[in-house]
Write a protein that holds these residues in place. Structure first.
Motif, short mmCIF file in Angstrom:
data_model
loop_
_atom_site.label_atom_id
_atom_site.label_comp_id
_atom_site.label_asym_id
_atom_site.label_seq_id
_atom_site.Cartn_x
_atom_site.Cartn_y
_atom_site.Cartn_z
N LYS A 64 0.83 -1.21 0.00
CA LYS A 64 0.00 0.00 0.00
C LYS A 64 0.87 1.26 0.00
O LYS A 64 0.59 2.23 -0.71
CB LYS A 64 -0.92 0.02 1.22
CG LYS A 64 -2.16 -0.85 1.06
CD LYS A 64 -3.01 -0.74 2.32
CE LYS A 64 -4.11 -1.79 2.33
NZ LYS A 64 -4.67 -1.96 3.69
N LYS A 94 -4.27 -7.80 -5.74
CA LYS A 94 -5.57 -7.24 -5.36
C LYS A 94 -5.37 -5.95 -4.55
O LYS A 94 -6.00 -4.92 -4.82
CB LYS A 94 -6.36 -8.26 -4.55
CG LYS A 94 -7.85 -7.91 -4.45
CD LYS A 94 -8.65 -9.04 -3.84
CE LYS A 94 -9.53 -9.74 -4.88
NZ LYS A 94 -10.16 -10.96 -4.35
N THR A 95 -4.46 -6.03 -3.57
CA THR A 95 -4.16 -4.86 -2.73
C THR A 95 -3.71 -3.68 -3.58
O THR A 95 -4.18 -2.55 -3.43
CB THR A 95 -3.02 -5.22 -1.75
OG1 THR A 95 -3.36 -6.43 -1.09
CG2 THR A 95 -2.81 -4.11 -0.74
N LYS A 97 -4.06 -3.22 -6.82
CA LYS A 97 -5.11 -2.79 -7.75
C LYS A 97 -6.05 -1.80 -7.06
O LYS A 97 -6.38 -0.75 -7.63
CB LYS A 97 -5.87 -4.04 -8.20
CG LYS A 97 -6.79 -3.83 -9.37
CD LYS A 97 -6.01 -3.68 -10.68
CE LYS A 97 -6.96 -3.30 -11.80
NZ LYS A 97 -6.24 -2.91 -13.01
N LYS A 98 -6.41 -2.13 -5.83
CA LYS A 98 -7.33 -1.28 -5.09
C LYS A 98 -6.67 0.06 -4.75
O LYS A 98 -7.27 1.11 -4.93
CB LYS A 98 -7.75 -2.01 -3.80
CG LYS A 98 -8.88 -1.33 -3.07
CD LYS A 98 -9.71 -2.32 -2.25
CE LYS A 98 -10.69 -1.54 -1.35
NZ LYS A 98 -10.18 -1.35 0.03
N GLU A 101 -6.42 2.41 -7.78
CA GLU A 101 -7.65 2.62 -8.55
C GLU A 101 -7.78 4.06 -9.05
O GLU A 101 -7.59 5.02 -8.29
CB GLU A 101 -8.85 2.27 -7.67
CG GLU A 101 -10.03 1.82 -8.50
CD GLU A 101 -11.16 1.31 -7.60
OE1 GLU A 101 -10.92 1.08 -6.41
OE2 GLU A 101 -12.27 1.18 -8.13
N GLU A 134 -6.92 -11.69 -10.33
CA GLU A 134 -6.85 -10.73 -9.24
C GLU A 134 -6.82 -9.30 -9.76
O GLU A 134 -6.93 -8.35 -9.00
CB GLU A 134 -5.61 -10.97 -8.37
CG GLU A 134 -5.62 -12.30 -7.62
CD GLU A 134 -6.50 -12.24 -6.36
OE1 GLU A 134 -7.62 -12.75 -6.43
OE2 GLU A 134 -6.05 -11.67 -5.34
#
Lengths: 303, 508
Positions: A64, A94-95, A97-98, A101, A134
């Motif tokens: 992140k 997934k982390t 990608k979020k 965003e 993912e």
């Protein structure tokens, strides 16, 4: 996929004279990049970076923070571009990608039992599909270097083609791990195999093996891309990775792209730097060119 | 995200084109002129002093990149030549000949070190006066010139070991005439071995590029070399002729055109003067189908565009095996688009200015000839500066062996491209020239390299590289490219008398 009539005999890939290639690569480092061409070049470099974390100790928290850095390289300097992509292990796609965003920054995932690539093919395919499901926009695979050294070019070719198929819409970067191929003849041959098997990018290294990216090796691969383009009309991207940590070196790479492939490749759609510490050195140089003074490393965040 | 990739059909490669006109460009990066001092006027360097010419005349030397005058240069007439030769003779008989060889070596080492110390200034002046890119004068001409002095300094006290079984003796006064393409380097090639072997020198640089030789004279003065050991006189053809014809000269060394070489040969015939000539060339650069093609392209570029093609050993005749001809030509066309032509002082410049108006006219004449002969011309799309003397990198395709552009030396950035089919054919074609200075062979096959080098009649044959020089390596020609060798151990011989020593054990 390439029309099968066009697939060449890879044992006949062009031979490379190492001394000549190294001399040519050295010549690019003699270009003097000053003033506005330095600033413009450095901004282009920033925009071509795949900001990377590929460690056993990676966590969601780390990923992140890296993603935030990707979007906010150095907010003290307005008008900076973002990096091109963030490159992570499949478990963190997934982390990332979020976190990214809406930023336009791509998520790249390594796959195929990175970095060794010593796994059965079905495991590699599953891992690739997992990463894509993912949300990975790009997949960085490794080739089976052992099979390549054993002369099993069809195996290597088929594996790349299978991974490409598993990628679906995601773009495929094929890591040759040039530090394990060693000879320039073999690097050229592996580049040809990867491109004809469907690679969207060819990439030098995992970053786990020394030597990683070097100018002469990247030159050999850029020339392979050029020959492939003239043969097929298809553009393939290039990603040197590992060992590029200084602005000056990055500009040498840019000079090489400019003079080997030209305008068509001077964009992050077709050229990337795989690097983790390069961004801060570039930021320091841009800050210096803008303000006229070097700032201490502590002014630049370390993610 | 991406539309599905369709099957890619084979395309004719000529429909695809890379664009090197990029949005990211290099800003000008000129080397500063301020660290170079050029006097407004130079006299003749005779007997360790700057001497006004008896002729009373001066001529201008200009910067070929903008046609601005750099300095006024004294023109030596026969009386000046006489003075210079007399000074050299006096220095030889009274001092230099008697000096222990080790001491001679020390002087030469000192010159070499001082050249290194002043390398930046020398490089700038070389580029200003001759038009060559600063990258070349800085990275090649000046370091290589210093290396020649270092190398021959080492030989000065070891001549007895250079030629086992022979006794060596110096000749006396050497008259040396050098060309405008590598002004300081050629001065080094001439002066260093002459001094190391115990001779004194009268050197005449070319009239378009006298400045670095005159800077060398300043440096020699500063190095405290005994007066008269090196004399540097300036002027054009008549000055050279007076030097060649001077009766008190023991040795003439000339580098330049074959035409002038022939005149010198006639003038020296019937005298006791020793002579070496390093003349023109029309080198074959041969690309076999198994060659490392991208590196070969670099070799072709380096072979013909190095120093604007003003190189006697330039690879000006390119022979490509037919099966790879189209590929190599495509690569060459792309490569010449990335050559930067312009200000010689800019660090990014690859190709500088043509040395003189006269030379530019010669090059234009041959370009016209090539077009008239029906060869296909291809030039780089670069823009040329409006002032000064410039020529675009030029390729001629579909050239025949009987074309004049394939037979005669152009001495500019113009490459004649021919094709061949077999090894024997290309050997025959490569040797089918009155010249024989150099050649290049590009192949992945070691045995082919040795076969080719054995059969090529050229003084230097480079394999998988081109235009590589080293002070330890002899250089010189076959046929109308001249005779005698410069560089290496061989380069000592033209400046020595060698006599046989008869060992005691064989005496009866």
């Amino acid at each position: 996929m390439i029309n099968s009539n066009l697939i060449p005999d890879f044992t006949l890939s062009p031979r490379i004279d190492q001394t000549g290639a190294e001399e040519r690569a050295l010549r690019f480092t003699r270009r003097s990049i000053k003033k506005e061409s330095k600033i413009n070049g450095l901004k282009l470099v920033l925009n071509m970076i795949d900001l990377t974390t590929l460690e056993g100790k990676d966590t969601e928290g780390k990923v992140k923070q890296l993603c935030y850095k990707a979007m906010h390289l150095h907010d003290a300097l307005p008008g900076l571009p973002t990096v091109a992509a963030v490159c992570v292990y499949p478990l963190f796609v997934k982390t990332a990608k979020k976190a990214l965003e809406g930023s336009g920054i791509k998520v790249a995932s390594v796959a195929t039992a990175f970095p060794g690539g010593q796994a059965p093919r079905d495991v590699k395919i599953r891992e690739t599909k997992f990463a894509v499901n993912e949300g990975a926009d790009e997949v960085d695979m490794v080739i089976s270097r052992g099979r390549f050294h054993a002369g099993e070019y069809n195996y290597v070719f088929d594996e790349i083609a299978a991974v490409k198929e598993a990628c679906g819409p995601a773009r495929l970067k094929v890591i040759l791990e040039t530090g394990e191929l060693v000879s320039f003849d073999k690097i050229r041959r592996a580049s040809d195999i990867a491109m004809y098997a469907g690679a969207d990018f060819i990439k030098t290294s995992t970053g786990k093996i020394q030597p990683a990216a070097t100018l002469p090796v990247t030159l050999i691969m850029l020339e392979a891309i050029r020959d492939f383009y003239y043969k097929t009309g298809k553009k393939v991207g290039m990603k040197p990775a590992g060992g590029i940590s200084k602005s000056k070196t990055a500009l040498h790479y840019l000079v090489m792209v400019k003079e080997v492939l030209g305008e068509g490749w001077l964009t992050n759609e077709w050229f990337r730097f795989g690097a983790s510490s390069l961004a801060n050195d570039v930021l320091m140089q841009i800050a210096k060119e803008t303000t006229g003074i070097y700032q201490a490393a502590n002014y630049f965040s370390i993610d | 995200m991406k539309k599905k990739q369709k099957n890619i059909l084979p395309r004719k490669s000529n429909t695809l084109k890379l664009s090197f006109d990029t949005s990211w460009t290099y800003a000008p990066a000129p080397e500063s002129r301020t660290s170079a001092t050029i006097q407004p006027r130079y006299d003749l360097f005779i007997n360790g002093k700057w001497t006004k010419p008896e002729s009373g005349k001066y001529f201008e030397t200009i910067n070929p990149a903008n046609e601005e005058t750099l300095s006024e240069i004294a023109e030596a007439n026969a009386a000046d030549v006489n003075k210079a030769v007399a000074a050299a003779r006096n220095a030889y008989e009274k001092y230099w000949k008697k000096l222990p060889a080790k001491e001679r070596g020390k002087y030469i080492f000192r010159i070499a070190r001082m050249m290194q110390e002043k390398s930046r200034e020398l490089a700038i002046i070389e580029s200003l006066d001759g038009g060559k890119p600063i990258r070349e004068s800085r990275d090649f001409d000046i370091p290589e010139a210093a290396n020649h002095f270092f190398y021959y300094a080492g030989w000065a006290d070891k001549l007895d070991y250079a030629f086992p079984g022979k006794k060596t003796a110096s000749l006396g006064v050497a008259g040396q005439i050098i060309p405008w393409n590598f002004p300081l380097l050629m001065a080094a090639w001439k002066i260093a071995p002459a001094l190391a072997t115990g001779n004194t020198v009268v050197l005449k640089p070319a009239e378009t590029t006298p400045l670095t030789a005159l800077k060398l004279a300043e440096l020699i003065q500063e190095a405290d070399l005994p007066p008269g050991v090196v004399n540097i006189i300036t002027g054009a053809g008549e000055t050279g002729a007076a030097l060649v014809q001077h009766p008190d000269i023991n040795k003439i060394a000339f580098t330049g055109s074959t035409e002038v070489g022939k005149m010198i040969l006639r003038a020296v015939a019937g005298t006791n003067k020793k002579l070496t000539l390093e003349l023109g060339g029309k080198a074959a650069n041969i690309i076999f189908e198994d060659a490392p093609l991208d590196q070969a392209v670099e070799g072709i570029i380096n072979g013909i565009f190095f120093n604007q093609g003003h190189v006697c050993c330039a690879g000006s005749r390119l022979y490509i095996q037919e099966s790879v001809a189209n590929t190599v030509i495509r690569k060459l066309k792309d490569r010449i688009e990335t050559l930067i032509v312009g200000d010689p002082l800019d660090k990014n410049t690859d190709i500088g200015a043509i040395n003189s108006k006269k030379q530019l006219e010669t090059i234009h004449y041959y370009i016209k000839t090539g077009i008239q002969e029906g060869a296909e011309i291809y030039e780089s799309s670069c823009r040329l500066p409006s002032k000064g003397f410039w020529c675009k990198p030029t390729l001629f395709l579909n050239v025949a062996q009987s074309s004049r552009i394939a037979q005669e030396e152009i001495f500019g950035p113009v490459l004649a491209i021919l094709t061949f089919r077999t090894d024997d054919e290309v050997i025959e074609k490569a040797n089918n020239t009155p010249y024989g200075l150099s050649a290049g062979v590009w192949t992945d096959k070691g045995s082919r390299i040795f076969n080719m080098t054995r059969k090529m009649r050229a003084g230097v044959v480079w394999a998988n590289t081109y235009n590589k020089f080293d002070p330890t390596s002899p250089f010189g020609g076959y046929k109308e490219s001249g005779f005698g060798r410069e560089g290496g151990l061989h380069g000592l011989m033209p400046y020595l008398h060698l006599s046989n020593l008869i060992p005691n054990s064989t005496r009866k």
